[in-house]
Write a protein that holds these residues in place. Sequence first.
Motif, PDB file in Angstrom:
ATOM      1  N   VAL A 184       0.859  -1.173   0.000  1.00  0.00           N
ATOM      2  CA  VAL A 184       0.000   0.000   0.000  1.00  0.00           C
ATOM      3  C   VAL A 184       0.900   1.230   0.000  1.00  0.00           C
ATOM      4  CG1 VAL A 184      -1.912  -1.128   1.213  1.00  0.00           C
ATOM      5  CG2 VAL A 184      -0.104   0.001   2.538  1.00  0.00           C
ATOM      6  N   TYR A 185       0.300   2.382  -0.345  1.00  0.00           N
ATOM      7  CA  TYR A 185       1.060   3.617  -0.174  1.00  0.00           C
ATOM      8  C   TYR A 185       1.391   3.761   1.302  1.00  0.00           C
ATOM      9  CZ  TYR A 185      -0.065   5.352  -4.864  1.00  0.00           C
ATOM     10  OH  TYR A 185      -0.162   5.518  -6.221  1.00  0.00           O
ATOM     11  N   TRP A 186       2.649   3.944   1.573  1.00  0.00           N
ATOM     12  CA  TRP A 186       3.072   4.082   2.967  1.00  0.00           C
ATOM     13  C   TRP A 186       3.880   5.364   3.114  1.00  0.00           C
ATOM     14  CZ3 TRP A 186       1.884   1.229   7.264  1.00  0.00           C
ATOM     15  CH2 TRP A 186       2.571   1.564   8.432  1.00  0.00           C
ATOM     16  N   SER A 187       3.543   6.119   4.140  1.00  0.00           N
ATOM     17  CA  SER A 187       4.258   7.367   4.397  1.00  0.00           C
ATOM     18  C   SER A 187       5.192   7.191   5.584  1.00  0.00           C
ATOM     19  CB  SER A 187       3.261   8.495   4.689  1.00  0.00           C
ATOM     20  OG  SER A 187       3.946   9.661   5.120  1.00  0.00           O
ATOM     21  N   PRO A 188       6.496   7.069   5.355  1.00  0.00           N
ATOM     22  CA  PRO A 188       7.433   6.982   6.482  1.00  0.00           C
ATOM     23  C   PRO A 188       7.357   8.204   7.389  1.00  0.00           C
ATOM     24  CG  PRO A 188       8.503   6.293   4.444  1.00  0.00           C
ATOM     25  CD  PRO A 188       7.182   6.894   4.063  1.00  0.00           C
ATOM     26  N   SER A 189       7.064   9.359   6.798  1.00  0.00           N
ATOM     27  CA  SER A 189       6.994  10.583   7.604  1.00  0.00           C
ATOM     28  C   SER A 189       5.781  10.584   8.524  1.00  0.00           C
ATOM     29  CB  SER A 189       6.973  11.813   6.686  1.00  0.00           C
ATOM     30  OG  SER A 189       5.938  11.702   5.722  1.00  0.00           O
ATOM     31  N   ILE A 199      -2.578  11.076  -1.660  1.00  0.00           N
ATOM     32  CA  ILE A 199      -1.334  11.152  -2.422  1.00  0.00           C
ATOM     33  C   ILE A 199      -1.379  12.362  -3.345  1.00  0.00           C
ATOM     34  CG2 ILE A 199       0.055  10.014  -4.189  1.00  0.00           C
ATOM     35  CD1 ILE A 199       0.222   8.660  -1.471  1.00  0.00           C
ATOM     36  N   GLU A 200      -0.279  13.103  -3.393  1.00  0.00           N
ATOM     37  CA  GLU A 200      -0.119  14.135  -4.408  1.00  0.00           C
ATOM     38  C   GLU A 200       1.249  13.941  -5.064  1.00  0.00           C
ATOM     39  OE1 GLU A 200      -0.514  17.798  -2.288  1.00  0.00           O
ATOM     40  OE2 GLU A 200       1.593  17.875  -1.697  1.00  0.00           O
ATOM     41  N   TYR A 201       1.349  14.387  -6.289  1.00  0.00           N
ATOM     42  CA  TYR A 201       2.579  14.135  -7.055  1.00  0.00           C
ATOM     43  C   TYR A 201       3.428  15.398  -7.137  1.00  0.00           C
ATOM     44  CZ  TYR A 201       1.043   9.474  -8.228  1.00  0.00           C
ATOM     45  OH  TYR A 201       0.675   8.151  -8.140  1.00  0.00           O
ATOM     46  N   GLN A 202       4.701  15.228  -6.817  1.00  0.00           N
ATOM     47  CA  GLN A 202       5.678  16.313  -6.923  1.00  0.00           C
ATOM     48  C   GLN A 202       6.924  15.765  -7.609  1.00  0.00           C
ATOM     49  OE1 GLN A 202       6.549  17.976  -3.054  1.00  0.00           O
ATOM     50  NE2 GLN A 202       4.393  17.925  -2.417  1.00  0.00           N
ATOM     51  N   ASP A 203       7.716  16.665  -8.156  1.00  0.00           N
ATOM     52  CA  ASP A 203       8.958  16.227  -8.793  1.00  0.00           C
ATOM     53  C   ASP A 203       9.961  15.755  -7.735  1.00  0.00           C
ATOM     54  OD1 ASP A 203       8.051  16.683 -11.287  1.00  0.00           O
ATOM     55  OD2 ASP A 203       9.073  18.598 -11.579  1.00  0.00           O
ATOM     56  N   LYS A 351       9.096   3.188   9.711  1.00  0.00           N
ATOM     57  CA  LYS A 351       9.763   4.486   9.650  1.00  0.00           C
ATOM     58  C   LYS A 351      10.565   4.664   8.366  1.00  0.00           C
ATOM     59  CE  LYS A 351      10.106   5.007  14.667  1.00  0.00           C
ATOM     60  NZ  LYS A 351      11.008   5.187  15.825  1.00  0.00           N
ATOM     61  N   GLY A 352      10.510   3.637   7.502  1.00  0.00           N
ATOM     62  CA  GLY A 352      11.246   3.715   6.248  1.00  0.00           C
ATOM     63  C   GLY A 352      12.681   3.265   6.374  1.00  0.00           C
ATOM     64  N   VAL A 353      12.986   2.521   7.435  1.00  0.00           N
ATOM     65  CA  VAL A 353      14.358   2.074   7.684  1.00  0.00           C
ATOM     66  C   VAL A 353      14.510   0.615   7.263  1.00  0.00           C
ATOM     67  CG1 VAL A 353      16.082   1.656   9.492  1.00  0.00           C
ATOM     68  CG2 VAL A 353      14.656   3.721   9.561  1.00  0.00           C
ATOM     69  N   MET A 354      15.623   0.301   6.600  1.00  0.00           N
ATOM     70  CA  MET A 354      15.884  -1.063   6.147  1.00  0.00           C
ATOM     71  C   MET A 354      16.047  -1.988   7.360  1.00  0.00           C
ATOM     72  SD  MET A 354      15.903  -0.332   2.877  1.00  0.00           S
ATOM     73  CE  MET A 354      16.539  -1.763   2.002  1.00  0.00           C
ATOM     74  N   THR A 355      15.460  -3.188   7.256  1.00  0.00           N
ATOM     75  CA  THR A 355      15.501  -4.152   8.360  1.00  0.00           C
ATOM     76  C   THR A 355      16.560  -5.217   8.108  1.00  0.00           C
ATOM     77  OG1 THR A 355      13.902  -5.700   7.380  1.00  0.00           O
ATOM     78  CG2 THR A 355      13.004  -3.818   8.617  1.00  0.00           C
ATOM     79  N   THR A 399       2.379  15.711   4.870  1.00  0.00           N
ATOM     80  CA  THR A 399       3.745  16.052   5.252  1.00  0.00           C
ATOM     81  C   THR A 399       4.573  16.566   4.084  1.00  0.00           C
ATOM     82  OG1 THR A 399       4.576  13.823   4.805  1.00  0.00           O
ATOM     83  CG2 THR A 399       3.670  14.246   7.015  1.00  0.00           C
ATOM     84  N   LYS A 400       4.056  16.367   2.854  1.00  0.00           N
ATOM     85  CA  LYS A 400       4.746  16.785   1.621  1.00  0.00           C
ATOM     86  C   LYS A 400       6.033  16.009   1.382  1.00  0.00           C
ATOM     87  CE  LYS A 400       1.530  19.900   1.276  1.00  0.00           C
ATOM     88  NZ  LYS A 400       0.351  19.609   0.442  1.00  0.00           N
ATOM     89  N   LYS A 401       6.172  14.833   2.029  1.00  0.00           N
ATOM     90  CA  LYS A 401       7.383  14.036   1.849  1.00  0.00           C
ATOM     91  C   LYS A 401       7.075  12.779   1.043  1.00  0.00           C
ATOM     92  CE  LYS A 401       9.720  15.804   5.949  1.00  0.00           C
ATOM     93  NZ  LYS A 401      10.372  15.483   7.235  1.00  0.00           N
TER      94      LYS A 401
END
Length: 921
Positions: A184-189, A199-203, A351-355, A399-401
Motif C-alpha cells: 500500500v502507499y506508505w508514508s514513512p513521515s 497522495i499528491e505528485y511532486q517532482d 519508519k522507512g528504515v531497512m531491516t 507532510t509533503k514528503k
Amino acid sequence: MEYKDTLLMPKTEFPMRGNLPKREPEQQKNWESQDIYKMVQDRTKDRPLFVLHDGPPYANGDLHMGHALNKVLKDFIVRYKSMSGYCAPYVPGWDTHGLPIETALTKNKKVNRKEMSVAEFRKLCEEYAWTQIENQRSQFKSLGVRGDWENPYVTLKPEYEAQQIKVFGEMAKKGYIYKGKKPVYWSPSSESALAEAEIEYQDKRSPSIYVAFKVTDGKGVLNEGDQIIIWTTTPWTIPANLGISVHPALNYSVAEVDGVRYVVAEDLLASVAKELEWENAETVAIVKGESMDRMIAKHPLYDRESLVMLGEHVTTDAGTGAVHTAPGHGEDDFIVGQAYGLDVLCPVDEKGVMTSEAPGFEGIFYDEANKPITEALQEKGALLKLSFITHSYPHDWRTKKPTIFRATAQWFASIKDFRSELLEAVKETKWVPAWGETRLYNMVRDRGDWCISRQRAWGVPIPVFYAENGEPIITDETIQHVSDLFREHGSNIWFEKTANELLPEGFKHEGSPNGQFTKENDIMDVWFDSGSSHQAVLAEREDLVRPADLYLEGSDQYRGWFNSSLSTAVAVTGKAPYKGILSHGFALDGEGRKMSKSLGNVVLPSKVMNQLGADILRLWVASVDYQADVRVSDGILKQVAEVYRKIRNTFRFLLGNLADFNPETDAVQDSDLREVDRYMLVKLNTLIDKVKDAYENYEFAVIYHNVHNFCTIELSSFYLDFAKDVLYIEAKDQKDRRAIQTVLYETLLALVKLTAPILPHTADEVWGHIDWVKEESVQLVDMPESKNISDASALQEKWDRFMTLRDDVLKALEVARNEKVIGKSLTADIKLYPTNETKELLQSVKEDLKQLFIVSGFSIAGSYEEAPEGAQDFGQAKIVIEKADGETCDRCWIVTPEVGENKNHPTLCPRCASIVETYYA
C-alpha cells in the motif's frame, strides 16, 4: 420661491456607500437573533425537500479562498431553492480525525505523546478539533452562509461514530472487508498507510540504474550466464527482489556485446544500446516472452533465486521490457508474485528504515540506502549504468514528503466485489460538468481494493476483536454493541477499556476457549469517516434524506469524498448517496498561479471581507466560471466592487424615487401603462426568466452579467435616465409619473429577490428600506414570477427597434458634443431624416420623443433622401444636431422659446410654471 424645493427629488435613508465591513456583522447578528435559519425552515417545512449535503472541510486552520468559493456556491443554491418551492435544509459539517491534528499538537503545541496514554492524547485531539471548528464556524458565518450552525455534523460526535461503525459492519457482513498483507502507499513521515486520495505528485530526483541478472536455468531457451537487464529508479527495493516479469507476447532480443549475452525487449534494444553506450551489439537470438516462463536468475546481491514470470503489466514505454519485481513494494509486483506463489518480502519498517531482511543495509533509511546498494551492485559487476532523473513521484499530501509502496498487514475494502454496481451508480448520477462522469467512472473502473486501516491514534477504531487463536471477530452482535457504546460514550472508550470489557456481556467464541480476547489497534482511514456521512448524517437526521440531491465540492474530490461516499453507500444500500454531483476548480492568483506563502500571492477571505465586505467576495464567486480554476486578485476584486456599486446605486435610485409611492393606492394598472413602461416590464420578465433558469442550472456568472447589464443598460442608460424628467419634474400624482413608479416598484421587488441568494446582506438591507413589505426578511419570500404582458413579443420587437435608433441618436449627440455644437443633451435640437420604415416606427411611438431622447427639440425634418449634406448617416436615419433655440428653464433645464411666457414665473417653461402655480403657490 426656490424652484429646487418644488422638485420631487429622491428620498431614502438607504446609503450610497455600502460600508459593508461594518454593516454586515450587524446584519449577521440580526439574523442570529431572529434565528433566520429556523424561520426559513418553518416557512418551507411542507414543501418538497432539496438536500445539498455538505462535504466536511478539515477542522484545522483559518479559511482560504477555496473554502470561501465552496461554501458560497453552496449558499447560492440553498438560498435559491428555499425561495423557489423547496424546503432546503443546510447542515454544515466538519472532518476532524487524522494526522494534521496529531501533528498540530505534537509539533505546534509541543505535546509529548509518550508521557500519556492513547486515550489521553485523543482527548487533547478532540479539544483541539473543537477550537478549530469554532474558529472556522465564525468565519463561515461571516461569509453570510446560512445554515444550521448550532447543530452541525462532526465526524468525532458519538452519534456519527456509531453510524460509521454500522457502515463498516454492514460491509463486513457482505464480505467486502478483509485483512491481508499487500503493498500500500506508505508514508514513512507519517508512519501510516495512505489512501490514493492522500497522495499528491511532486517532482523528485531519483537514481536511474540498469542492473543485470544472470540466468542460472534458461529452460533450454537461454544459456546459463545470459544476463536479463532490468531498469529501476528505486535501487533501495533491490534487496526485496524476488523475480523478473516479462510480457508473454513480446519478443526479446539476445544481444551479444563484447562476448556477453544480454536479454532485453526487441522493441527497446536500440534505446537500451544507446543508454548503455553499446557500439557493437549483435542480436544472436530472438525469444518469445512466454518461453521465458519460470526461468531462474540469480539475485545480483544475495545467494537466492529470482524467478522469471509472465506479467501483462509489462510495457515497452520505457526501461528494458524486463521488470524488476519486488512483491512487497509494488501493486503489480504483488499481483504477479501471488500468481506465482512468491513470498511478500518487505525489508523496510514503518519508519522507512531497512531491516535485517536486507543484509548489509540494516538500519539505513530507504532513500539513503540507494547509494550503498548501488555501490554493492557495482562491486558485484551487476550495475550497467547509473544516472539521475527528475520525475513525478507520489508524496504524502500532509507532510509533503515522499511515500513508498510497502507491504503490511492492513484492512481492505474489496472494491472489485461490487465494482459493477459502483459503475452503474456513476451512470445514474447527474454530473455538472458532464466530464465528471467519465472521470469518476474511470477511477472506479481502474482502482484496486481500498486500504482502510491507519496506524495512528486519532480516528475511529476499526471495530474488530481477535480470538485467542488470532481469528478476527466481526459479528452483528459485536458491531451493534460497539456502535451502541460509541453512541453513548464516544469512540475513546475503545482505548479506555480492554477487549473483554468492550465485548457484549457473556460473549463467547470457539477460538477463545479461555474467554480471552484482544482488539484491533488500527483506526479507519479518514476517507471512511467522511465517506460514511450518507449514513451518519443523511440517514441519521430527521431533517435530511438519503440520497441527497446534490454533492458540491472541488474537483479534487473525485478521488476523495465523491469516491469514498460512493463506495460505502453502494456497498451498504446498493445506490449512490447523491443524485447529482457539481464540482468546482481551484482558486488561483490573478496570474493563474497556485497561492502560496512563499510567493506572497495568498488572498485571504478574511482580508477581503475586512476591506471590501462579504457581499463583494460573494459577488466575485458569482462572476467566475467556477467549474474551471478561478482567479482572484486585488485588481479583479476592485472590478467586482465597481459592479457592486452600480447594483447598489440602482437599488438606491429605485428606493429614492418610490418614497411617495404606495403600491396599494398609487399603482397604475397594466392596461393603463404607456408602451415604454410595459416594454420595461417585458425586459424585467426576460431578466426574471433568465436569472431563475441560470439558478436552476447553477450558472451564476449568467446571473452576474444579466443583473449588471440590466442595471446599467436597460435601467441606468435608458429607463431611469429619461424617467428623471417625469419623476422629479411632474406633479406628484401625475399619471405618467405614477406609471413609472409602478414599473420601478415591480423592478425593485424583482431585483432584490433575484439577487438575495448572492448578495444576502445587501438584499436584506434594501428590504428593510421598503415600507410596504410585510415579511421581516427577503429570505422569507419566494422568487419573483414573470408577469403576463399583452402583446409582449410585438411590443419587444417594436421597442428593440426603437432602442437601436435611440443608440444612433445618442452617438450623434456625442459627436455634436465633441464638436462643441452642444453642451448637455438638453441643449440639443434633433432634426431627423428617417427611412420610410423608421418614420413609421417613430409615428407609432405615442410617448414624448424629446423625453425619450432627453433633448429639448425633436422633429422629423424630411425623408432620408432629403437630408442636407453633412448629416450623420446611420443607415436607418440621417441626423442633424443643432443647438436648441430659446432659454433654459430654471426648474427642468429644458431649452425652449416659451420660457418667460408666464409673467409670474418668467424663468420657467409653461409646464413647470403650471405645476408650480397648481401645487406650490
